[in-house]
Design an enzyme around this catalytic site. Structure first.
Site, mmCIF file in Angstrom:
data_model
loop_
_atom_site.group_PDB
_atom_site.id
_atom_site.type_symbol
_atom_site.label_atom_id
_atom_site.label_comp_id
_atom_site.label_asym_id
_atom_site.label_seq_id
_atom_site.Cartn_x
_atom_site.Cartn_y
_atom_site.Cartn_z
ATOM 1 N N ASP A 46 10.833 79.605 -6.668
ATOM 2 C CA ASP A 46 9.938 79.702 -5.680
ATOM 3 C C ASP A 46 10.446 81.059 -5.353
ATOM 4 O O ASP A 46 11.352 81.657 -4.823
ATOM 5 C CB ASP A 46 10.184 78.890 -4.395
ATOM 6 C CG ASP A 46 8.565 78.834 -4.700
ATOM 7 O OD1 ASP A 46 8.616 77.943 -3.902
ATOM 8 O OD2 ASP A 46 8.129 80.029 -3.658
ATOM 9 N N ILE A 47 8.893 82.230 -5.314
ATOM 10 C CA ILE A 47 9.073 83.387 -5.116
ATOM 11 C C ILE A 47 9.556 83.481 -3.455
ATOM 12 O O ILE A 47 9.627 84.123 -3.025
ATOM 13 C CB ILE A 47 7.532 83.836 -5.482
ATOM 14 C CG1 ILE A 47 8.320 85.486 -5.660
ATOM 15 C CG2 ILE A 47 6.680 83.509 -4.862
ATOM 16 C CD1 ILE A 47 6.610 86.568 -6.509
ATOM 17 N N ASN A 82 2.625 69.232 -4.116
ATOM 18 C CA ASN A 82 1.044 69.144 -2.952
ATOM 19 C C ASN A 82 0.048 68.822 -4.129
ATOM 20 O O ASN A 82 -0.151 69.597 -5.036
ATOM 21 C CB ASN A 82 1.227 70.036 -2.319
ATOM 22 C CG ASN A 82 2.053 70.861 -1.309
ATOM 23 O OD1 ASN A 82 2.717 69.730 -0.292
ATOM 24 N ND2 ASN A 82 3.025 71.829 -1.817
ATOM 25 N N HIS A 136 8.192 70.868 -6.270
ATOM 26 C CA HIS A 136 9.411 71.921 -5.260
ATOM 27 C C HIS A 136 10.461 71.101 -5.033
ATOM 28 O O HIS A 136 10.874 69.934 -4.965
ATOM 29 C CB HIS A 136 8.570 72.265 -3.879
ATOM 30 C CG HIS A 136 7.344 72.964 -3.586
ATOM 31 N ND1 HIS A 136 7.425 74.133 -3.051
ATOM 32 C CD2 HIS A 136 6.043 72.391 -4.388
ATOM 33 C CE1 HIS A 136 6.341 74.673 -3.147
ATOM 34 N NE2 HIS A 136 5.713 73.447 -3.691
ATOM 35 N N GLU A 160 -1.236 75.319 -3.438
ATOM 36 C CA GLU A 160 -1.964 77.085 -3.484
ATOM 37 C C GLU A 160 -1.657 77.472 -4.905
ATOM 38 O O GLU A 160 -3.366 77.915 -5.332
ATOM 39 C CB GLU A 160 -1.501 77.310 -2.590
ATOM 40 C CG GLU A 160 -0.945 76.987 -0.802
ATOM 41 C CD GLU A 160 0.288 78.076 -0.740
ATOM 42 O OE1 GLU A 160 0.965 79.248 -1.784
ATOM 43 O OE2 GLU A 160 0.585 78.801 0.719
ATOM 44 N N VAL A 161 -1.585 77.120 -5.594
ATOM 45 C CA VAL A 161 -1.347 76.672 -7.068
ATOM 46 C C VAL A 161 -1.789 75.602 -7.662
ATOM 47 O O VAL A 161 -0.799 74.512 -7.802
ATOM 48 C CB VAL A 161 -0.113 77.619 -7.899
ATOM 49 C CG1 VAL A 161 -0.390 78.301 -9.323
ATOM 50 C CG2 VAL A 161 0.527 78.997 -6.941
ATOM 51 N N HIS A 180 3.198 71.021 -9.956
ATOM 52 C CA HIS A 180 4.782 71.914 -9.927
ATOM 53 C C HIS A 180 5.590 70.802 -9.032
ATOM 54 O O HIS A 180 4.433 70.270 -7.746
ATOM 55 C CB HIS A 180 4.527 72.836 -9.259
ATOM 56 C CG HIS A 180 4.204 73.510 -8.122
ATOM 57 N ND1 HIS A 180 2.476 74.000 -8.518
ATOM 58 C CD2 HIS A 180 4.208 73.944 -7.391
ATOM 59 C CE1 HIS A 180 2.149 73.951 -7.505
ATOM 60 N NE2 HIS A 180 2.736 74.300 -6.648
HETATM 61 P P1 AMP Z 1 1.841 74.999 -2.947
HETATM 62 O O1 AMP Z 1 0.773 74.901 -4.317
HETATM 63 O O2 AMP Z 1 1.557 75.046 -2.477
HETATM 64 O O3 AMP Z 1 2.714 73.323 -3.966
HETATM 65 O O4 AMP Z 1 2.926 75.975 -3.543
HETATM 66 C C1 AMP Z 1 3.292 76.708 -5.006
HETATM 67 C C2 AMP Z 1 4.801 77.116 -4.115
HETATM 68 O O5 AMP Z 1 4.417 78.596 -5.473
HETATM 69 C C3 AMP Z 1 4.644 78.656 -3.468
HETATM 70 O O6 AMP Z 1 5.694 77.880 -3.003
HETATM 71 C C4 AMP Z 1 4.931 79.887 -3.645
HETATM 72 O O7 AMP Z 1 5.802 80.670 -2.894
HETATM 73 C C5 AMP Z 1 5.554 79.722 -5.365
HETATM 74 N N1 AMP Z 1 4.658 80.759 -6.031
HETATM 75 C C6 AMP Z 1 3.693 81.681 -6.064
HETATM 76 N N2 AMP Z 1 3.797 82.212 -7.171
HETATM 77 C C7 AMP Z 1 4.866 82.354 -7.763
HETATM 78 C C8 AMP Z 1 5.974 83.090 -8.522
HETATM 79 N N3 AMP Z 1 5.092 83.954 -8.990
HETATM 80 N N4 AMP Z 1 6.345 82.708 -8.742
HETATM 81 C C9 AMP Z 1 7.724 81.870 -7.958
HETATM 82 N N5 AMP Z 1 6.969 81.204 -7.236
HETATM 83 C C10 AMP Z 1 5.460 80.885 -7.083
#
Ligand code: AMP
Ligand code: ZN
Length: 115
Positions: free
Chosen positions: A30-31, A86, A101, A94-95, A99
């Site tokens: 995770d970034i 999530n 975690h 968020e994305v 995925h």
């Molecule tokens: P969520 O969708 O809330 O479960 O979390 C999305 C996760 O993706 C967050 O913890 C971000 O830090 C991570 N994230 C977003 N962009 C990148 C990226 N380019 N590389 C790695 N992790 C990412």
């Protein structure tokens, strides 16, 4: 999906710190880590969230879980870790590419959500 950031990561079009890859899944750090060990496991095929999952996704979804423990241990989470998925607005996703975690490290996690 051509404009999905996690699809681009799985295809190698956006750089990531790769943890693992096979025919079904891709794992990367995770970034913005919230713990010493924090990486994500994603299906290579685009899938927005758990809401869209169907039987055809079971091979990838199963693989995401079946490699989790081994990868967590290899990354240093040897005394336990937490898996978080999530989903949607309430889940604060968020994305929109499914995925898991994997979050761990020595004694960093609080208890479960407050009742
Ligand atoms: P969520 O969708 O809330 O479960 O979390 C999305 C996760 O993706 C967050 O913890 C971000 O830090 C991570 N994230 C977003 N962009 C990148 C990226 N380019 N590389 C790695 N992790 C990412
Ligand atoms: Zn995607």
């Amino acid at each position: 999906m051509t404009d999905c950031i996690f699809c681009k990561i799985a295809r190698g079009e956006i750089p990531s710190k790769k943890v693992y890859e096979d025919e079904h899944v891709f794992a990367f750090h995770d970034i913005n880590p919230i713990a010493p060990v924090h990486f994500l496991i994603i299906p290579k095929a685009h899938l927005p969230s758990l809401y869209e999952c169907e039987a055809g996704h079971e091979a990838a979804l199963g693989r995401m879980l079946s490699v989790a423990g081994r990868l967590a241990r290899e990354q240093g989470a040897t005394d336990g870790f937490r898996t978080i998925i999530n989903t949607g607005r309430v889940g604060r996703q968020e994305v929109y590419h499914v995925h898991i975690h994997i979050v761990g490290g020595p004694d960093v996690l609080p208890g479960m959500l407050k009742r």
